[in-house]
Design a protein around this motif. Structure first.
Motif, mmCIF file in Angstrom:
data_model
loop_
_atom_site.group_PDB
_atom_site.id
_atom_site.type_symbol
_atom_site.label_atom_id
_atom_site.label_comp_id
_atom_site.label_asym_id
_atom_site.label_seq_id
_atom_site.Cartn_x
_atom_site.Cartn_y
_atom_site.Cartn_z
ATOM 1 N N LYS A 147 0.825 -1.209 0.000
ATOM 2 C CA LYS A 147 0.000 0.000 0.000
ATOM 3 C C LYS A 147 0.862 1.264 0.000
ATOM 4 C CE LYS A 147 -3.586 -2.514 2.350
ATOM 5 N NZ LYS A 147 -4.234 -2.798 3.607
ATOM 6 N N LEU A 148 2.157 1.079 0.286
ATOM 7 C CA LEU A 148 3.109 2.178 0.243
ATOM 8 C C LEU A 148 3.936 2.151 -1.045
ATOM 9 C CD1 LEU A 148 4.373 1.963 3.929
ATOM 10 C CD2 LEU A 148 2.712 3.589 2.972
ATOM 11 N N GLY A 149 3.641 1.185 -1.920
ATOM 12 C CA GLY A 149 4.361 1.081 -3.187
ATOM 13 C C GLY A 149 5.635 0.269 -3.095
ATOM 14 N N LEU A 150 5.846 -0.432 -1.983
ATOM 15 C CA LEU A 150 7.046 -1.242 -1.822
ATOM 16 C C LEU A 150 6.841 -2.637 -2.390
ATOM 17 C CD1 LEU A 150 7.949 -0.308 1.868
ATOM 18 C CD2 LEU A 150 9.038 0.546 -0.216
ATOM 19 N N VAL A 151 7.943 -3.329 -2.654
ATOM 20 C CA VAL A 151 7.911 -4.736 -3.043
ATOM 21 C C VAL A 151 8.607 -5.529 -1.945
ATOM 22 C CG1 VAL A 151 7.791 -4.289 -5.530
ATOM 23 C CG2 VAL A 151 10.009 -4.518 -4.437
ATOM 24 N N ARG A 152 8.472 -6.846 -1.985
ATOM 25 C CA ARG A 152 8.995 -7.685 -0.898
ATOM 26 C C ARG A 152 10.480 -7.449 -0.625
ATOM 27 N NH1 ARG A 152 6.793 -13.484 -2.585
ATOM 28 N NH2 ARG A 152 6.924 -12.463 -4.590
ATOM 29 N N ASP A 153 11.285 -7.348 -1.672
ATOM 30 C CA ASP A 153 12.720 -7.196 -1.453
ATOM 31 C C ASP A 153 13.074 -5.853 -0.824
ATOM 32 O OD1 ASP A 153 13.206 -9.723 -2.354
ATOM 33 O OD2 ASP A 153 14.151 -9.140 -4.234
ATOM 34 N N ASP A 154 12.191 -4.884 -0.894
ATOM 35 C CA ASP A 154 12.434 -3.601 -0.225
ATOM 36 C C ASP A 154 12.312 -3.733 1.286
ATOM 37 O OD1 ASP A 154 12.695 -2.359 -2.702
ATOM 38 O OD2 ASP A 154 10.613 -1.676 -2.733
ATOM 39 N N THR A 155 11.649 -4.778 1.754
ATOM 40 C CA THR A 155 11.356 -4.923 3.179
ATOM 41 C C THR A 155 12.315 -5.862 3.895
ATOM 42 O OG1 THR A 155 9.801 -6.741 2.837
ATOM 43 C CG2 THR A 155 8.904 -4.494 2.755
ATOM 44 N N LEU A 156 13.323 -6.372 3.197
ATOM 45 C CA LEU A 156 14.267 -7.291 3.825
ATOM 46 C C LEU A 156 15.062 -6.584 4.912
ATOM 47 C CD1 LEU A 156 15.744 -9.138 0.721
ATOM 48 C CD2 LEU A 156 14.086 -10.022 2.349
ATOM 49 N N TYR A 157 15.333 -7.299 5.994
ATOM 50 C CA TYR A 157 16.175 -6.761 7.059
ATOM 51 C C TYR A 157 17.573 -6.546 6.487
ATOM 52 C CZ TYR A 157 18.906 -6.399 11.302
ATOM 53 O OH TYR A 157 19.769 -5.968 12.278
ATOM 54 N N GLU A 158 18.118 -5.374 6.676
ATOM 55 C CA GLU A 158 19.396 -5.042 6.054
ATOM 56 C C GLU A 158 20.575 -5.497 6.905
ATOM 57 O OE1 GLU A 158 20.207 -1.429 4.089
ATOM 58 O OE2 GLU A 158 18.185 -1.250 3.294
ATOM 59 N N ASP A 159 20.917 -6.772 6.764
ATOM 60 C CA ASP A 159 22.146 -7.265 7.365
ATOM 61 C C ASP A 159 23.284 -7.022 6.364
ATOM 62 O OD1 ASP A 159 21.707 -9.151 5.410
ATOM 63 O OD2 ASP A 159 21.441 -10.833 6.783
ATOM 64 N N GLU A 160 24.477 -7.536 6.663
ATOM 65 C CA GLU A 160 25.619 -7.260 5.785
ATOM 66 C C GLU A 160 25.426 -7.843 4.393
ATOM 67 O OE1 GLU A 160 29.554 -7.689 7.216
ATOM 68 O OE2 GLU A 160 28.981 -7.187 9.264
ATOM 69 N N ASP A 161 24.804 -9.025 4.304
ATOM 70 C CA ASP A 161 24.583 -9.641 2.996
ATOM 71 C C ASP A 161 23.645 -8.795 2.140
ATOM 72 O OD1 ASP A 161 26.218 -11.768 3.667
ATOM 73 O OD2 ASP A 161 24.554 -13.047 4.306
ATOM 74 N N VAL A 162 22.573 -8.316 2.733
ATOM 75 C CA VAL A 162 21.608 -7.504 1.983
ATOM 76 C C VAL A 162 22.247 -6.176 1.581
ATOM 77 C CG1 VAL A 162 19.395 -6.290 2.110
ATOM 78 C CG2 VAL A 162 19.602 -8.604 3.027
ATOM 79 N N ARG A 163 23.011 -5.577 2.475
ATOM 80 C CA ARG A 163 23.684 -4.311 2.127
ATOM 81 C C ARG A 163 24.623 -4.494 0.941
ATOM 82 N NH1 ARG A 163 25.295 -3.867 7.464
ATOM 83 N NH2 ARG A 163 23.567 -3.475 8.598
ATOM 84 N N GLU A 164 25.362 -5.593 0.941
ATOM 85 C CA GLU A 164 26.284 -5.859 -0.170
ATOM 86 C C GLU A 164 25.514 -6.125 -1.455
ATOM 87 O OE1 GLU A 164 29.625 -6.400 -2.480
ATOM 88 O OE2 GLU A 164 29.439 -5.460 -0.513
ATOM 89 N N ALA A 165 24.403 -6.853 -1.367
ATOM 90 C CA ALA A 165 23.581 -7.114 -2.559
ATOM 91 C C ALA A 165 23.016 -5.810 -3.111
ATOM 92 C CB ALA A 165 22.461 -8.093 -2.220
ATOM 93 N N VAL A 166 22.573 -4.909 -2.237
ATOM 94 C CA VAL A 166 22.059 -3.605 -2.674
ATOM 95 C C VAL A 166 23.169 -2.803 -3.334
ATOM 96 C CG1 VAL A 166 21.166 -1.391 -1.850
ATOM 97 C CG2 VAL A 166 20.164 -3.521 -1.019
#
Length: 111
Positions: A29-48
């Motif tokens: 409802k805010l225009g986000l997708v599932r991958d936008d809501t992932l907890y940003e650990d080191e792996d997610v930060r590096e993937a971003v």
């Protein structure tokens, strides 16, 4: 042939539940997708960090818009909500690559 009907019914029921849960979560409802809501650990930060510029800019736009809407206690008009069928897991290939690299480094460090 009768044995296939329960499997098809179960799959249909599972898909309906997935759609319901997706809408109940509220991030769409805010225009986000599932991958936008992932907890940003080191792996997610590096993937971003590895995202192509267009995907990165799209992500930042969605996050900033969602933050703005949240601060105003508003949601997007219904026709702008992210639909279950349109939700693309854009970060997953990069995240899998990062995790595989990390696991490989951990294996090398054990020896």
């Amino acid at each position: 042939m009768a044995a296939r009907a329960p499997v098809k019914a179960t799959t249909n029921l599972l898909q309906k539940f997935q759609k319901w849960y997706y809408n109940a979560a509220g991030f769409n409802k805010l225009g986000l997708v599932r991958d936008d809501t992932l907890y940003e650990d080191e792996d997610v930060r590096e993937a971003v960090r590895r995202l192509p510029e267009k995907l990165y800019n799209d992500r930042m736009f969605r996050l900033k818009r969602a933050l703005d809407l949240s601060m105003k206690h508003q949601i997007l008009p219904k026709d702008m909500w992210t639909k279950f069928e349109q939700d693309e897991r854009y970060l997953q290939p990069y995240l899998k690559e990062v995790i595989c690299e990390r696991m490989e480094k951990e294996e090398w460090n054990k020896k």
